[in-house]
Motif scaffolding. Structure first.
Motif, mmCIF file in Angstrom:
data_model
loop_
_atom_site.group_PDB
_atom_site.id
_atom_site.type_symbol
_atom_site.label_atom_id
_atom_site.label_comp_id
_atom_site.label_asym_id
_atom_site.label_seq_id
_atom_site.Cartn_x
_atom_site.Cartn_y
_atom_site.Cartn_z
ATOM 1 N N TYR A 153 7.581 -31.868 -35.334
ATOM 2 C CA TYR A 153 7.120 -32.776 -33.954
ATOM 3 C C TYR A 153 5.129 -31.976 -34.287
ATOM 4 O O TYR A 153 5.203 -30.321 -34.584
ATOM 5 N N ASP A 154 4.299 -32.911 -33.550
ATOM 6 C CA ASP A 154 3.298 -32.379 -33.625
ATOM 7 C C ASP A 154 2.443 -30.730 -32.663
ATOM 8 O O ASP A 154 1.821 -30.491 -33.128
ATOM 9 N N TYR A 184 10.816 -41.586 -37.428
ATOM 10 C CA TYR A 184 11.278 -41.125 -36.621
ATOM 11 C C TYR A 184 12.632 -41.422 -36.427
ATOM 12 O O TYR A 184 13.521 -41.881 -36.586
ATOM 13 N N SER A 188 15.192 -37.640 -30.540
ATOM 14 C CA SER A 188 14.683 -35.791 -31.175
ATOM 15 C C SER A 188 13.614 -35.515 -30.045
ATOM 16 O O SER A 188 13.292 -34.156 -29.359
ATOM 17 N N HIS A 189 13.098 -35.580 -29.012
ATOM 18 C CA HIS A 189 12.268 -35.367 -28.387
ATOM 19 C C HIS A 189 12.487 -34.723 -27.178
ATOM 20 O O HIS A 189 12.659 -34.164 -26.537
ATOM 21 N N HIS A 236 2.846 -41.538 -30.382
ATOM 22 C CA HIS A 236 3.709 -40.249 -30.085
ATOM 23 C C HIS A 236 3.515 -39.455 -29.154
ATOM 24 O O HIS A 236 2.882 -39.424 -29.423
ATOM 25 N N HIS A 239 6.435 -34.597 -28.847
ATOM 26 C CA HIS A 239 7.459 -33.635 -28.842
ATOM 27 C C HIS A 239 8.583 -34.591 -30.245
ATOM 28 O O HIS A 239 9.394 -34.061 -30.133
ATOM 29 N N ILE A 240 8.615 -36.218 -30.310
ATOM 30 C CA ILE A 240 8.939 -36.271 -31.232
ATOM 31 C C ILE A 240 9.193 -35.921 -32.469
ATOM 32 O O ILE A 240 8.071 -35.704 -33.510
ATOM 33 N N VAL A 241 10.372 -35.828 -33.773
ATOM 34 C CA VAL A 241 10.282 -35.275 -34.691
ATOM 35 C C VAL A 241 10.208 -36.668 -35.295
ATOM 36 O O VAL A 241 10.537 -37.907 -35.151
ATOM 37 N N HIS A 242 9.071 -36.264 -36.279
ATOM 38 C CA HIS A 242 8.768 -37.815 -37.419
ATOM 39 C C HIS A 242 9.363 -37.352 -39.369
ATOM 40 O O HIS A 242 8.585 -36.129 -38.799
#
Length: 283
Positions: A153-154, A184, A188-189, A236, A239-242
């Motif tokens: 996540y960023d 995505y 996950s966020h 996005h 916090h979201i996992v990608h």
């Protein structure tokens, strides 16, 4: 069969599903978009850009790098067919980082009104585009750990600024599933936000894992996938996992994409992201 870094994704309904594009009725409703972003962690804006805009940049990118051996000789650069022979890595790095990344063409793409003005409207404020913008291509013969983008996540790379920075991922040309688009991890966020609040994720910047199916099992959730077309964009949260799929295109076509970041100009800005991207910049 979909793979990422060689791992095969489970295709059961409990582990794999489709990304949901924003309905047309919501596209001009800022409150509805914010509600959707908070709920899903992403906004899939299909057809947001003029396809000609991104296709022309695709042509520019591969034409500029043709002399390095990246592109198949005699092919149309817009097709992005991998050269298949030895790559002049010195010429490649020089052209990418000294010519393409700081180019007026790249700046015009990332600051296009359909992007810059959209973020200003969405934030309802003055906005800042981070100068560090990343362009990635992936050839079909690239396999194994470290080729496709690993799960991450960023925010782990942006801790010196606002945690409300938004990323936009732009497919530069059509990216069907076999070409290795972004995926995505559903919901996950929420757990990332919870663990961030409790300080359990304050580790050095790093990917979570290359094992996408294992991560979905661990959190009992699904990877969300789609076929992207030129003009689509993904917005996005930090916090979201990608991650990305492997490029398995049988025609030798390279995947090309860019990811850029906007935020409110009045919020803290990560100073490390205010220089042009370079593979030696330490991020």
């Amino acid at each position: 069969m979909f793979t990422s870094n060689g791992y095969v994704l489970a295709e059961t309904p409990e582990r794999l599903a489709r990304l949901q594009p924003v309905p047309k009725a919501e596209r001009t409703d800022r409150d509805a978009l914010w509600d959707r972003l908070r709920r899903d962690g992403y906004l899939y804006l299909s057809g947001h850009l003029d396809p000609a805009l991104v296709v022309e940049f695709r042509r520019y990118y591969f034409a500029a790098l043709a002399h390095t051996g990246l592109v198949q000789p005699g092919s149309d650069p817009v097709d992005g067919i991998a050269g298949g022979g030895p790559l002049d890595r010195g010429a490649y790095r020089e052209t990418l980082f000294d010519s393409i990344v700081p180019s007026a063409e790249y700046e015009a793409l990332c600051g296009n009104p359909l992007i810059a003005e959209w973020f200003a409207w969405f934030f309802n404020d003055d906005v800042h585009l981070h100068r560090r913008k990343i362009i990635r291509h992936i050839a079909p013969d690239e396999r194994g750990i470290g080729t496709a983008t690993q799960a991450h996540y960023d925010l782990v790379y942006l801790r010196e600024g606002s945690d409300r920075v938004l990323s936009m991922w732009i497919p530069l040309g059509d990216i069907p599933l076999g070409l290795g688009g972004l995926v995505y991890l559903e919901g996950s966020h929420r757990w990332v936000l919870a663990e961030e609040r409790e300080g359990r994720l304050g580790r050095p910047a790093a990917s979570i894992t290359a094992d996408l199916p294992g991560l979905a099992e661990r959190h009992d959730t699904r990877w969300l996938i789609t076929d992207y077309t030129a003009g689509d964009v993904m917005v996005h949260s930090a916090h979201i996992v990608h991650a990305s799929l492997d490029n398995t295109d049988t025609g030798g076509r390279m995947r090309l994409s860019t990811d850029i970041r906007y935020q409110r100009a009045g919020e803290p800005i990560d100073w490390r992201w205010q220089e042009h991207w370079h593979d030696d910049d330490g991020l």
